[in-house]
Design a protein around this motif. Structure first.
Motif, PDB file in Angstrom:
ATOM      1  N   GLU A  82      -2.604   1.167   8.345  1.00 26.76           N
ATOM      2  CA  GLU A  82      -3.369   0.463   9.378  1.00 26.76           C
ATOM      3  C   GLU A  82      -3.825   1.436  10.445  1.00 26.76           C
ATOM      4  O   GLU A  82      -3.080   2.329  10.846  1.00 26.76           O
ATOM      5  CB  GLU A  82      -2.532  -0.641  10.035  1.00 26.76           C
ATOM      6  CG  GLU A  82      -2.252  -1.837   9.171  1.00 26.76           C
ATOM      7  CD  GLU A  82      -1.530  -2.934   9.943  1.00 26.76           C
ATOM      8  OE1 GLU A  82      -1.346  -2.761  11.170  1.00 26.76           O
ATOM      9  OE2 GLU A  82      -1.160  -3.941   9.332  1.00 26.76           O
ATOM     10  N   GLY A  83      -5.048   1.270  10.892  1.00 29.43           N
ATOM     11  CA  GLY A  83      -5.554   2.043  12.010  1.00 29.43           C
ATOM     12  C   GLY A  83      -5.229   1.366  13.324  1.00 29.43           C
ATOM     13  O   GLY A  83      -4.597   0.311  13.365  1.00 29.43           O
ATOM     14  N   GLY A  89      -9.108  -6.113   5.398  1.00 25.66           N
ATOM     15  CA  GLY A  89      -9.979  -5.842   4.267  1.00 25.66           C
ATOM     16  C   GLY A  89     -11.262  -6.646   4.316  1.00 25.66           C
ATOM     17  O   GLY A  89     -12.292  -6.248   3.804  1.00 25.66           O
ATOM     18  N   GLY A  90     -11.213  -7.804   4.954  1.00 21.98           N
ATOM     19  CA  GLY A  90     -12.405  -8.632   5.075  1.00 21.98           C
ATOM     20  C   GLY A  90     -12.627  -9.476   3.838  1.00 21.98           C
ATOM     21  O   GLY A  90     -12.532  -8.993   2.728  1.00 21.98           O
ATOM     22  N   LYS A  95      -7.603  -3.674   1.205  1.00 18.77           N
ATOM     23  CA  LYS A  95      -8.162  -2.417   1.679  1.00 18.77           C
ATOM     24  C   LYS A  95      -8.298  -1.433   0.520  1.00 18.77           C
ATOM     25  O   LYS A  95      -7.448  -1.361  -0.361  1.00 18.77           O
ATOM     26  CB  LYS A  95      -7.262  -1.815   2.760  1.00 18.77           C
ATOM     27  CG  LYS A  95      -7.227  -2.610   4.058  1.00 18.77           C
ATOM     28  CD  LYS A  95      -6.370  -1.888   5.090  1.00 18.77           C
ATOM     29  CE  LYS A  95      -6.367  -2.631   6.410  1.00 18.77           C
ATOM     30  NZ  LYS A  95      -5.587  -1.904   7.440  1.00 18.77           N
ATOM     31  N   GLN A  96      -9.352  -0.647   0.569  1.00 19.63           N
ATOM     32  CA  GLN A  96      -9.575   0.356  -0.453  1.00 19.63           C
ATOM     33  C   GLN A  96      -8.654   1.558  -0.217  1.00 19.63           C
ATOM     34  O   GLN A  96      -8.612   2.115   0.889  1.00 19.63           O
ATOM     35  CB  GLN A  96     -11.030   0.820  -0.424  1.00 19.63           C
ATOM     36  CG  GLN A  96     -12.008  -0.236  -0.900  1.00 19.63           C
ATOM     37  CD  GLN A  96     -11.870  -0.484  -2.398  1.00 19.63           C
ATOM     38  OE1 GLN A  96     -11.863   0.447  -3.207  1.00 19.63           O
ATOM     39  NE2 GLN A  96     -11.736  -1.749  -2.759  1.00 19.63           N
ATOM     40  N   THR A 179      -1.108  -0.328  -4.804  1.00 17.55           N
ATOM     41  CA  THR A 179      -2.291  -1.020  -4.280  1.00 17.55           C
ATOM     42  C   THR A 179      -2.971  -1.908  -5.309  1.00 17.55           C
ATOM     43  O   THR A 179      -3.689  -2.845  -4.949  1.00 17.55           O
ATOM     44  CB  THR A 179      -3.323  -0.007  -3.757  1.00 17.55           C
ATOM     45  OG1 THR A 179      -3.818   0.784  -4.853  1.00 17.55           O
ATOM     46  CG2 THR A 179      -2.703   0.904  -2.712  1.00 17.55           C
ATOM     47  N   GLY A 180      -2.764  -1.598  -6.586  1.00 14.85           N
ATOM     48  CA  GLY A 180      -3.416  -2.375  -7.627  1.00 14.85           C
ATOM     49  C   GLY A 180      -4.912  -2.166  -7.686  1.00 14.85           C
ATOM     50  O   GLY A 180      -5.641  -2.988  -8.261  1.00 14.85           O
ATOM     51  N   GLN A 181      -5.379  -1.061  -7.101  1.00 10.94           N
ATOM     52  CA  GLN A 181      -6.816  -0.810  -7.048  1.00 10.94           C
ATOM     53  C   GLN A 181      -7.142   0.618  -7.444  1.00 10.94           C
ATOM     54  O   GLN A 181      -6.311   1.515  -7.330  1.00 10.94           O
ATOM     55  CB  GLN A 181      -7.340  -1.045  -5.625  1.00 10.94           C
ATOM     56  CG  GLN A 181      -7.168  -2.448  -5.120  1.00 10.94           C
ATOM     57  CD  GLN A 181      -7.799  -2.607  -3.748  1.00 10.94           C
ATOM     58  OE1 GLN A 181      -9.005  -2.781  -3.629  1.00 10.94           O
ATOM     59  NE2 GLN A 181      -6.994  -2.504  -2.714  1.00 10.94           N
TER      60      GLN A 181
END
Length: 418
Positions: A82-83, A89-90, A95-96, A179-181
């Protein structure tokens, strides 16, 4: 004799430029002002870690993670999930993930030496990415193994081939599992070399979304600085005394002895070594360089440095050469080391390549050879950025890298999300 010749070529690569920084903080080109006041100058020890020393104090969420390779090395990673803006992520999307890989003789901290507004990992975190920072074997946070100790020579029996075969797959597998991505990748210098070699063998590509290669290293045959030539010709005997060292420690006495001998050579000005070997960096802040000097350089294996030197001498990207046909036959089943064929990189893999006109390590002509090997790449899948005033260190420590490079990297990654 082949090993001796390879070691004599070390001065043509990253051997000296980082060693010089240890001894000589002068001559930094660019601003000497610190626009944000004096830095604290924290040294990130293994007990403190990168998160605590350089990330969480700025308001970012950061986690220290250990990953074990198939050959038993325990690699340290940092995850900035997190920033400061806590961007989601929207639209219910995750999140990527972005994996960031450093170069040789440094570690992941080199991405975090400027203020948060200027550091790539924090910029990515603030833009809503899930950021992962890698630290390769042998660096201060990754000096562990399931059965070996750094004091044992066999701990250091590896070159960048092992980073291709074991380190990158281990961190990719972990990020992908968590992440699963598919993963966006950023590499600098050696971080680009091992990525390109991996992609050429079909490794990682199933887990990869895109790759941003900053100051890319693949072909290294055009580094012909006068200093490198002098070192190669005049210090062969002294350099070959390093052969008995498994760990290549830039802060150790044998390597320091070599550097002092190099600096004593007539006509060699150590106060200009950094510019001579990296190119004249345009945009380094002196406070950032001071912080760099307190934390770097890091150890690698002597075998790794020899392998890099072989890449300089041979002009091809190949596996480690053991110097004898019978030894190569034993390791590879053929008399010569296999070549990493970059034209085998999938043509539809999204690539962002950024290089500098003043970079003496990632020379413009060598980058041209890299681009030529990618000439059949899908036109809409490759983006090339040329920055005429940039040299090697500007890409990771330049005070204006955000505006010139990092914003383009963010846009590139966002474009891949479709």
């Amino acid at each position: 004799m082949a090993l001796g010749r390879d070691l004599s070529s070390l001065a043509l690569w990253g051997l000296v430029w980082l060693l010089v920084l240890v001894l000589e903080p002068h001559g930094v080109c660019g601003s000497t002002r610190s626009w944000f006041g004096p830095r604290k100058g924290v040294v990130a020890s293994p007990d403190i870690g990168i998160c605590k020393s350089s990330v969480v104090s700025y308001g970012y969420k950061c986690q220290e993670i250990d990953v074990t390779t198939q050959d038993g090395y325990i690699l340290n990673m940092q995850r900035i999930s997190e920033g400061r803006s806590r961007v989601s992520g929207g639209g219910g999307q995750k999140k990527q993930p972005v994996l960031i890989q450093h170069g040789v003789l440094v570690d992941g901290l080199t991405w975090l030496l400027n203020e948060p507004e200027e550091n790539l990992p924090m910029i990515l975190a603030d833009r809503g990415f899930d950021v992962w920072i890698a630290n390769t074997r042998g660096t201060r946070f990754s000096r562990r193994h399931t059965s070996m100790d750094p004091s044992q020579p066999r701990f250091w029996n590896w070159s960048w081939d092992e980073l291709v075969t074991f380190d990158l797959p281990a961190v990719f597998d972990h990020v992908y599992k968590e992440t699963g991505q598919k993963i966006n990748y950023v590499g600098h210098s050696l971080g680009t070399l091992i990525a390109l070699a991996s992609f050429s063998e079909g490794r990682l590509v199933d887990q990869l979304k895109s790759a941003a290669l900053l100051s890319p290293i693949a072909y290294l045959s055009h580094m012909t600085t006068a200093l490198g030539v002098v070192a190669a010709k005049s210090f062969v005997g002294e350099i070959t005394t390093l052969v008995g060292l498994a760990e290549f420690n830039p802060k150790g006495e044998p390597v320091a002895h070599f550097l002092k001998g190099l600096c004593a050579y007539p006509g060699v000005d150590c106060y200009d070594l950094m510019s001579a070997l990296t190119g004249r960096n345009c945009c380094l802040n002196s406070s950032t360089v001071d912080l760099f000097l307190k934390n770097e350089p890091q150890s690698t294996s002597t075998k790794n440095m020899v392998h890099l030197a072989q890449t300089v001498r041979k002009g091809v990207l190949a596996k480690f050469n053991y110097g004898r046909a019978d030894y190569n036959l034993m390791h590879y089943g053929e008399a010569s080391p296999p070549v990493y064929n970059l034209s085998n990189i999938p043509q539809n893999l999204p690539l962002f390549i950024s290089y500098g006109g003043r970079d003496a390590l990632s020379d413009v002509r060598d980058v041209g050879l890299l681009l030529d090997s990618l000439k059949f790449h899908d036109v809409d899948k490759i983006t090339v950025q040329f920055i005429k005033d940039y040299a090697h260190a500007d890409f990771i420590m330049g005070v204006d890298a955000k505006d010139i490079v990092y914003n383009s990297v963010v846009s590139f990654f966002n474009h891949q999300q479709h």
